[in-house]
Design an enzyme around this catalytic site. Structure first.
Site, short mmCIF file in Angstrom:
data_model
loop_
_atom_site.label_atom_id
_atom_site.label_comp_id
_atom_site.label_asym_id
_atom_site.label_seq_id
_atom_site.Cartn_x
_atom_site.Cartn_y
_atom_site.Cartn_z
N MET A 66 53.42 15.17 21.10
CA MET A 66 54.75 14.78 20.62
C MET A 66 55.67 14.56 21.81
SD MET A 66 55.20 17.58 17.58
CE MET A 66 54.29 18.85 18.47
N ILE A 122 51.64 24.16 20.67
CA ILE A 122 51.57 24.32 22.12
C ILE A 122 52.86 23.84 22.76
CG2 ILE A 122 50.30 23.68 24.21
CD1 ILE A 122 47.87 23.17 22.39
N GLY A 162 59.53 18.13 22.81
CA GLY A 162 58.29 17.62 23.38
C GLY A 162 57.19 18.66 23.45
N SER A 163 56.01 18.39 22.88
CA SER A 163 55.00 19.42 22.78
C SER A 163 53.68 18.83 22.28
CB SER A 163 55.50 20.52 21.84
OG SER A 163 56.11 19.95 20.70
N ARG A 164 52.81 19.71 21.74
CA ARG A 164 51.46 19.31 21.34
C ARG A 164 50.98 20.21 20.21
NH1 ARG A 164 46.79 17.76 25.24
NH2 ARG A 164 44.88 18.36 24.17
#
Length: 214
Positions: free
Chosen positions: A93, A151, A181-183
């Site tokens: 993301m 994450i 912002g991430s995963r």
């Protein structure tokens, strides 16, 4: 049925309020010429925390995407949270994506486990094992295990998870949020069929990531 929630995520309300107050104060003192960057910042903050309703596919064996973003991995990997080999699908993301997380399947939560860690760029593979993360392990009614891992990333340093072990989850139900912002990694039983490919743009709840073996 989709899980009800405000179209602007509650997690963003304090940030939106602060940005609005700053923009108003600067506008009042210096006019629009000085304030326009702060109004632009307010627009960015509002769009970041948007959390729209999404249609949910009806296929009973479908695994839904838990987050908006782009597919960065489709591979066989070890699932350390359920101690098994699994099909791993990863969604990255960026700051322009919706950042709420939603359950990929119907089921009961068997484990929720938090791990402190680094804040590497979430788009790279080692973010899966080295970054701060929170794993939710779900068992479906048919006995299949699905692991969804939030994450943190280079900018995202705040993982929020609202569920606990023993609670039920419905497909598309909102269960967490990661700021800026991430995963999300999803681990599925071997034999599951991936329905996405690397680089593909995906949407929480409405994109089918994979189909579980029946």
């Amino acid at each position: 049925m989709n899980y009800p929630h405000p179209i602007i995520a509650r997690e963003g309300w304090p940030f939106i309020a602060i940005a609005a107050v700053i923009a108003l104060l600067i506008h009042a003192v210096g006019g629009f010429g000085f304030a326009w960057p702060f109004w632009l910042l307010l627009v960015f903050v509002v769009q970041f925390f948007r959390d729209p309703q999404r249609p949910i596919p009806a296929q009973p064996n479908a695994v839904l995407c838990p987050a908006d973003g782009r597919i960065v991995a489709v591979e066989t990997a070890h699932d350390p949270y359920a101690n098994r080999e699994a099909l791993k699908i990863s969604v990255f993301m960026n700051v322009f994506n919706v950042h709420s997380q939603r359950s990929p399947v119907d089921g009961a939560i068997t484990k929720v486990e938090y791990f402190p860690g680094a804040f590497l760029n979430a788009a790279i593979d080692k973010a899966s094992t080295e970054n701060e993360r929170n794993a939710v392990v779900i068992q479906t009614a048919s006995g299949k295990t699905v692991t969804s891992v939030q994450i943190a990333g280079l900018i995202a340093r705040r993982i929020l998870c609202y569920v606990r072990a023993g609670e039920p989850l419905s497909r598309g139900q909102r269960y967490g949020f990661i700021r800026f912002g991430s995963r999300v990694d999803v681990y599925l039983p071997l034999g599951s069929r991936a329905k996405v490919s690397i680089g593909e743009k995906v949407y929480a709840s409405s994109t089918i990531l994979a189909e579980l073996e029946q």
